[in-house]
Design a protein around this motif. Structure first.
Motif, mmCIF file in Angstrom:
data_model
loop_
_atom_site.group_PDB
_atom_site.id
_atom_site.type_symbol
_atom_site.label_atom_id
_atom_site.label_comp_id
_atom_site.label_asym_id
_atom_site.label_seq_id
_atom_site.Cartn_x
_atom_site.Cartn_y
_atom_site.Cartn_z
ATOM 1 N N CYS A 199 44.455 35.422 35.748
ATOM 2 C CA CYS A 199 45.657 35.861 34.737
ATOM 3 C C CYS A 199 46.929 35.856 35.619
ATOM 4 O O CYS A 199 47.222 36.434 36.861
ATOM 5 N N SER A 200 48.078 35.286 35.119
ATOM 6 C CA SER A 200 49.228 35.096 35.834
ATOM 7 C C SER A 200 50.043 36.586 35.849
ATOM 8 O O SER A 200 50.992 36.704 36.488
ATOM 9 N N ASN A 201 49.838 37.396 34.713
ATOM 10 C CA ASN A 201 50.474 38.677 34.666
ATOM 11 C C ASN A 201 49.517 39.713 34.944
ATOM 12 O O ASN A 201 49.802 40.892 34.522
ATOM 13 N N CYS A 227 46.078 39.863 31.006
ATOM 14 C CA CYS A 227 46.952 39.980 29.825
ATOM 15 C C CYS A 227 46.256 39.436 28.718
ATOM 16 O O CYS A 227 46.685 40.218 27.423
ATOM 17 N N GLY A 228 45.799 38.364 28.630
ATOM 18 C CA GLY A 228 45.165 37.643 27.338
ATOM 19 C C GLY A 228 45.972 36.810 26.689
ATOM 20 O O GLY A 228 45.717 36.054 25.946
ATOM 21 N N PHE A 229 47.318 36.760 27.162
ATOM 22 C CA PHE A 229 48.192 35.883 26.579
ATOM 23 C C PHE A 229 49.000 34.756 27.343
ATOM 24 O O PHE A 229 49.303 33.700 26.935
ATOM 25 N N CYS A 230 49.000 34.851 28.554
ATOM 26 C CA CYS A 230 49.672 33.941 29.467
ATOM 27 C C CYS A 230 48.981 32.469 29.505
ATOM 28 O O CYS A 230 47.765 32.496 28.719
ATOM 29 N N CYS A 260 45.426 33.078 30.904
ATOM 30 C CA CYS A 260 44.525 33.426 30.419
ATOM 31 C C CYS A 260 43.840 32.629 29.135
ATOM 32 O O CYS A 260 42.872 32.646 28.718
HETATM 33 ZN ZN ZN Z 1 47.136 36.512 31.614
#
Ligand code: ZN
Length: 320
Positions: free
Chosen positions: A51-53, A59-62, A65
């Motif tokens: 995950c980048s965040n 985060c599940g959104f980047c 992810c």
């Molecule tokens: Zn992420």
């Protein structure tokens, strides 16, 4: 993301701390017994690394992810045997080594999970060694194994190791109560070697009645009234599981001879102790332990015949 199994919680806290400080080792070895559901931990870890965040949880959104969710992340590699039960080959490891030398495609970490690490044959392990000796920046190797003893010491010594065993009874009993509405027999955890997922399957599936049928047949055999051939056939399916159950039954019966009545004892054990002498139970449980080892290390053996031979020795006869 589903909550982690409670027996992984202490380890996950350590891993989170390493990740947050950007200090996770380049070579890590996770040794976890079968039946603990290690896939869940490996998956959570992999998502967190990629995950980048990342902040405590992926985060599940980047973009990373999303690529992980669709199993398409170019910097994440999972190396497994091409066929179940086969070796991880040197070619597969050479490919990992190339990945380790390249730079990341998405500027984050590259993660290579090798599972089960004990499936690497010797040349594969030797090929990996060099890469582990000269780690590249931002490239992590996670080796997942059920036992460290089958790995080359040169490999294990280069990895930071974490070992996860069966949860203690308090944790396991509480988890089982949360998972199932069905009654949990006191002996179920013990009979299933305190393996959480196996115990849950035992309670919820058909295994409990299968076990009871096997127990009844064995008790009949030791009264010299059973059908040994039929029982041998039955035990030859799901062999490892069935024989492991019997091993627990036999060792509990030995404890009964010493007058030990443990609350978790397998119900059939006391009957078995009345029918079979301590000496014979001891000899048979040792022979069973060896048989299980033999059957798990060598394929292509005639299971039914070997089990039949073992069963017949309850009657003091010698076969084969
Ligand atoms: Zn992420």
């Amino acid at each position: 993301m589903s909550p982690l199994y409670p027996w992984f919680a202490p380890l996950w806290q350590q891993w989170q701390a390493h990740l947050e400080q950007d200090r996770f080792p380049n070579a890590a070895l996770l040794v976890a017994k079968a039946g603990l559901g290690v896939d869940q931990l490996v998956s959570q870890f992999s998502q967190a690394v990629m995950c980048s965040n990342y902040a405590a949880e992926p985060c599940g959104f980047c973009h990373s992810c999303q690529l992980m969710a669709s199993s398409n992340h170019p910097d994440f590699h999972r190396v497994v045997p091409e066929k179940e039960g086969k070796a991880i080959t040197v070619d597969q490891i050479r490919q990992c080594n190339r990945v380790a030398q390249e730079s990341s495609q998405l500027a984050g970490y590259r993660l290579i999970v090798i599972e089960p690490a004990e499936a690497m044959n010797e040349s594969a392990a030797n090929a990996l060694l060099k890469t582990l000796e000269t780690p590249s920046a931002k490239c992590l190797f996670l080796l997942v194994a059920t036992s460290a003893s089958q790995l080359l010491p040169t490999i294990t010594s280069r990895c930071q190791q974490w070992h996860v065993g069966e949860p203690d009874s308090v944790v396991l009993t509480q988890w089982l109560a949360e998972q199932t509405e069905l009654p949990v027999p006191a002996y179920a955890e013990h009979l299933n070697g305190h393996s959480p997922l196996q115990t849950l399957r035992f309670i919820e599936g058909k295994e409990q009645s299968r076990y009871q049928a096997i127990e009844q047949q064995l008790l009949a055999v030791t009264r010299q009234q059973g059908d040994v051939v039929k029982l041998a056939k039955e035990l030859a399916t799901e062999t490892e599981q069935s024989l492991s159950w019997l091993w627990y039954l036999l060792t509990d019966a030995q404890k009964c001879h010493f007058g030990l009545a443990l609350p978790t004892a397998i119900p059939g054990a006391s009957v078995l102790a009345q029918q079979v002498s301590y000496d014979l139970l001891y000899t048979q449980s040792e022979a069973l332990r060896e048989l299980i080892e033999q059957l798990t290390t060598h394929s292509g053996l005639n299971r039914e015949l070997l089990i039949l031979d073992w069963l017949i020795k309850f009657n003091g006869e010698v076969c084969l």
